[in-house]
Scaffold this motif. Sequence first.
Motif, mmCIF file in Angstrom:
data_model
loop_
_atom_site.group_PDB
_atom_site.id
_atom_site.type_symbol
_atom_site.label_atom_id
_atom_site.label_comp_id
_atom_site.label_asym_id
_atom_site.label_seq_id
_atom_site.Cartn_x
_atom_site.Cartn_y
_atom_site.Cartn_z
ATOM 1 N N HIS A 37 0.838 -1.204 0.000
ATOM 2 C CA HIS A 37 0.000 0.000 0.000
ATOM 3 C C HIS A 37 0.874 1.256 0.000
ATOM 4 C CE1 HIS A 37 -3.301 2.689 0.831
ATOM 5 N NE2 HIS A 37 -2.663 3.139 1.907
ATOM 6 N N LYS A 38 1.905 1.277 0.839
ATOM 7 C CA LYS A 38 2.797 2.441 0.886
ATOM 8 C C LYS A 38 3.516 2.643 -0.440
ATOM 9 C CE LYS A 38 3.732 2.542 5.833
ATOM 10 N NZ LYS A 38 4.756 2.383 6.879
ATOM 11 N N GLU A 39 3.942 1.536 -1.054
ATOM 12 C CA GLU A 39 4.628 1.619 -2.338
ATOM 13 C C GLU A 39 3.707 2.178 -3.413
ATOM 14 O OE1 GLU A 39 6.619 -1.504 -5.518
ATOM 15 O OE2 GLU A 39 6.462 -2.068 -3.403
ATOM 16 N N ARG A 40 2.464 1.709 -3.431
ATOM 17 C CA ARG A 40 1.495 2.210 -4.413
ATOM 18 C C ARG A 40 1.195 3.690 -4.190
ATOM 19 N NH1 ARG A 40 -1.343 -1.328 -7.516
ATOM 20 N NH2 ARG A 40 -3.209 -0.040 -7.529
ATOM 21 N N MET A 41 1.075 4.094 -2.922
ATOM 22 C CA MET A 41 0.781 5.501 -2.621
ATOM 23 C C MET A 41 1.956 6.403 -3.035
ATOM 24 S SD MET A 41 -2.263 5.494 -1.679
ATOM 25 C CE MET A 41 -2.480 7.160 -1.166
ATOM 26 N N GLU A 42 3.182 5.928 -2.858
ATOM 27 C CA GLU A 42 4.353 6.694 -3.295
ATOM 28 C C GLU A 42 4.361 6.846 -4.803
ATOM 29 O OE1 GLU A 42 7.024 8.555 -2.223
ATOM 30 O OE2 GLU A 42 5.862 8.462 -0.374
ATOM 31 N N MET A 43 4.026 5.809 -5.518
ATOM 32 C CA MET A 43 3.985 5.889 -6.971
ATOM 33 C C MET A 43 2.919 6.895 -7.423
ATOM 34 S SD MET A 43 4.565 1.953 -8.195
ATOM 35 C CE MET A 43 4.671 2.355 -9.938
ATOM 36 N N ILE A 44 1.771 6.874 -6.751
ATOM 37 C CA ILE A 44 0.708 7.823 -7.098
ATOM 38 C C ILE A 44 1.150 9.247 -6.798
ATOM 39 C CG2 ILE A 44 -1.619 8.576 -6.461
ATOM 40 C CD1 ILE A 44 -2.310 5.585 -6.115
ATOM 41 N N ASN A 45 1.826 9.469 -5.671
ATOM 42 C CA ASN A 45 2.313 10.807 -5.317
ATOM 43 C C ASN A 45 3.340 11.312 -6.323
ATOM 44 O OD1 ASN A 45 0.697 11.028 -3.051
ATOM 45 N ND2 ASN A 45 2.266 10.259 -1.649
ATOM 46 N N GLN A 46 4.104 10.413 -6.929
ATOM 47 C CA GLN A 46 5.096 10.811 -7.918
ATOM 48 C C GLN A 46 4.492 10.945 -9.313
ATOM 49 O OE1 GLN A 46 8.341 8.050 -7.713
ATOM 50 N NE2 GLN A 46 8.893 8.636 -5.623
ATOM 51 N N GLY A 47 3.206 10.656 -9.444
ATOM 52 C CA GLY A 47 2.533 10.806 -10.718
ATOM 53 C C GLY A 47 2.644 9.591 -11.617
ATOM 54 N N LEU A 48 3.065 8.474 -11.069
ATOM 55 C CA LEU A 48 3.171 7.248 -11.851
ATOM 56 C C LEU A 48 1.923 6.399 -11.656
ATOM 57 C CD1 LEU A 48 6.847 6.309 -10.971
ATOM 58 C CD2 LEU A 48 6.033 7.375 -13.074
ATOM 59 N N MET A 49 1.618 5.641 -12.682
ATOM 60 C CA MET A 49 0.471 4.736 -12.583
ATOM 61 C C MET A 49 0.956 3.397 -12.045
ATOM 62 S SD MET A 49 -2.649 4.777 -13.103
ATOM 63 C CE MET A 49 -4.074 3.815 -13.415
ATOM 64 N N PRO A 50 0.483 2.993 -10.857
ATOM 65 C CA PRO A 50 0.930 1.709 -10.310
ATOM 66 C C PRO A 50 0.380 0.553 -11.143
ATOM 67 C CG PRO A 50 -0.735 2.666 -8.885
ATOM 68 C CD PRO A 50 -0.437 3.670 -9.959
#
Length: 126
Positions: A37-50
């Motif tokens: 979950h944390k990894e996915r949220m970081e990707m979303i914050n960086q503008g990447l699509m998980p």
Amino acid sequence: MNDIFGSVIAIVAILSTIALPIGLGVYFALRTANHKHKERMEMINQGLMPPSDDKEIPNRLKTLKNAVLLIGVGVGVGIGILIVKILNLREDEGFWVIAPIVLLFLGISHLIYFFMSKNHNENEVD
């Protein structure tokens, strides 16, 4: 005093063999889910699509193969036991009858699967 000590040892032994593995499994499952979950949220914050969590479509041919092979083993064991009972053999002699029959039916089930999958692949190409 010895009875109480023996009871405590029994309780600890039961908890160690049952509760400890279950507790560790739950702990690591929750920890892994939290990390994902944390990894996915970081990707979303960086503008990447998980990557999506969509499960793959199961391979129907693999399921068919497993089914045909298990049926072959079951039929081989059944016929082997039937022959052992009819011939009235001892257990140690029965192994030498059942094992080759199981292997024979396993081979036959492999051939059946081969021809079934061959027909399936030919239908997909057309």
